[in-house]
Scaffold this active site. Structure first.
Site, short mmCIF file in Angstrom:
data_model
loop_
_atom_site.label_atom_id
_atom_site.label_comp_id
_atom_site.label_asym_id
_atom_site.label_seq_id
_atom_site.Cartn_x
_atom_site.Cartn_y
_atom_site.Cartn_z
N ASP A 105 0.76 -1.14 -0.10
CA ASP A 105 -0.02 0.05 -0.01
C ASP A 105 0.94 0.98 0.27
O ASP A 105 1.35 1.54 1.14
CB ASP A 105 -0.70 0.06 1.26
CG ASP A 105 -1.95 1.21 1.24
OD1 ASP A 105 -2.12 1.86 0.22
OD2 ASP A 105 -2.44 1.47 2.27
N ASP A 130 -1.78 5.57 -5.40
CA ASP A 130 -2.09 4.81 -4.39
C ASP A 130 -2.34 3.44 -4.68
O ASP A 130 -3.42 3.17 -5.37
CB ASP A 130 -3.12 5.32 -3.54
CG ASP A 130 -3.55 4.50 -2.27
OD1 ASP A 130 -2.61 3.69 -1.75
OD2 ASP A 130 -4.61 4.53 -1.89
#
Length: 446
Positions: free
Chosen positions: A47, A264
């Site tokens: 992440d 992201d």
């Protein structure tokens, strides 16, 4: 700093019932890390929208004990690792942790943390320091038993979607910019350069490579990072379809407290600022009106077609500061849902966030590309690439000479998991190519 920008989180913004009536897609990229002495393996999600590595710990309240991802969940026990050390309140790393979470100190002088995610889920625990283990490459030889100390989160409580066993994993591997991220810790120790790269494979069960170092590819283009931002913000200037710029005001993409463009990998799909969304979708629909049948499903724009999307859907150009353009094929902004009598149903993979001006480039557009996060140079680069192929990694020797290490996909045995219809679940297998002076350091594929 808590991640208060609601949708930058894992689980992904479109997962489960968080109010969106979006396309039902779940893409999860994760890998294994080895922590402690003796080393123990943990499955963690990759992440870039968060900063800290954390794993479930012994005596965790609410942590799942089984996973629908066909993996065996593990729990880290600091008392069982001979090299584990608690991070005290006076430790500088505790102060660094305050950049990424709501940190606090207990009466036991233990540095604690709390992460609260936008879907209502959360985790809390305390920081520990222990060894992360990896293999190293010297020339063409693979050697084992290398390690470096990193501080990471020991999760003692989890709530919300993190507790659900259908896609439960052992933790999250945050690759953000703050000081307690693993990339920041290792680069500050001189173990790795202050750059990392990934190549996420978007088909045939997923897979890919994550390199702690710089992937080298002749077609890479770069754009500057917006300075002084907690996330990977880029200056998106315009969007074009087949070379025709859409009538979207540049102010729509300017970075501020509640708007901007963020890269992201912890987000499955992609999001456009609300002011740009209708313009974008309407332009796509108009461009393909002669070749598809439009359809609205669960509030999302979809298309029925018997043709290949690469043949009929326009090329989308995302134009960034510095002249860098990211070109998206139909497969990079559409999601195939199902088929009806031989007719494919493709739905818009870009979503909108009601009342927000955020544009988020998630896995949908990041896949099938090399993405380089050059933190030392404060820029991000990309190039289209077949992520099932090996990559070249730049390594600077102790003599200052730049050499290239080929980071192949060792031991890649990934396969799609069994999932409900219309759900895409990718298992990523990551290679960490860590640079350490004259040799690269790396985690082999699963």
């Amino acid at each position: 700093m808590g991640r208060s920008i609601g949708l930058l989180r894992s689980p992904h913004p479109e997962d489960e019932g968080d109010g969106d009536e979006n396309t039902s897609v779940d893409v999860l990229y994760f890998t294994r890390v080895k922590l402690g002495s003796p080393p123990k393996e943990f499955y963690v999600q990759i992440d870039t929208g968060s900063d800290v590595l954390w794993v479930s710990c012994a005596s965790c309240n609410g942590c799942p004990t089984s996973s629908g991802l066909q993996i065996e969940l593990e729990f880290f026990d600091p008392s069982s690792s001979s090299t584990a050390q608690p991070v005290s309140c006076s430790d500088q790393r505790c102060s660094l942790g305050e950049q990424s979470s709501d940190s606090g100190c207990s009466t036991q002088n233990r540095c604690g943390y709390t992460f609260q995610y936008g879907d209502g889920s959360g985790t809390s625990g305390y920081y520990v320091a222990d060894l992360m283990h990896f293999d190293t490459i010297a020339g063409n030889s693979l050697m084992t038993n290398s390690s470096a100390q990193v501080a990471f989160g020991c999760s003692t409580s989890q709530t919300g979607d993190l507790t659900k066993p259908d896609r439960a994993i052992d933790g999250i591997f945050g690759f953000g910019q703050q000081g307690l991220s693993v990339i920041a810790q290792l680069s500050s120790q001189g173990v790795t350069p202050n750059v990392f790269s990934h190549c996420l494979k978007g088909s045939n069960g997923g897979g890919g490579i994550l390199v702690l170092g710089q992937i080298v590819e002749p077609n890479l283009v770069y754009t500057p990072l917006v300075p002084s931002q907690p996330h990977y913000n880029l200056n998106l200037q315009s969007i074009a379809l087949n070379g025709q710029t859409l009538a979207i005001s540049p102010q729509v993409f300017e970075t501020s407290s509640n708007r901007g463009t963020i890269v992201d990998s912890g987000t499955t799909l992609a999001y456009l600022a609300e002011e740009a969304y209708e313009i974008f979708v309407n332009a796509i629909s108009q461009a393909v009106s002669q070749n598809v049948r439009p359809l609205v499903a669960r509030g999302n724009q979809c298309y029925l077609t018997t043709s290949s999307v690469s043949d009929i859907f326009p090329m989308v150009s995302l134009n960034f500061a510095g002249g860098a353009t990211m070109v998206l094929r139909g497969e990079d902004y559409l999601i195939q849902q199902n088929s009806i009598g031989g007719t494919a149903v493709w739905c818009m993979g870009f979503q909108k966030i009601a009342g927000q001006g955020l544009t988020i480039l998630g896995d949908l557009v990041l896949k099938d590309k090399i993405i380089v996060y050059d933190l030392a140079g404060q820029r991000i680069g990309w190039a289209n690439y077949d992520c099932s192929q090996p990559v070249n990694v730049s390594a600077t020797t102790s003599r200052g000479k730049t050499e290239y290490v080929n980071a192949g996909q060792f031991g890649n045995n990934s396969s799609p998991c069994n999932n409900p219809p219309y759900t895409l679940l990718f298992k990523v297998i990551l290679t960490f190519a860590l640079q350490a002076l004259a040799f690269g350091t790396y985690y082999p594929f699963l």
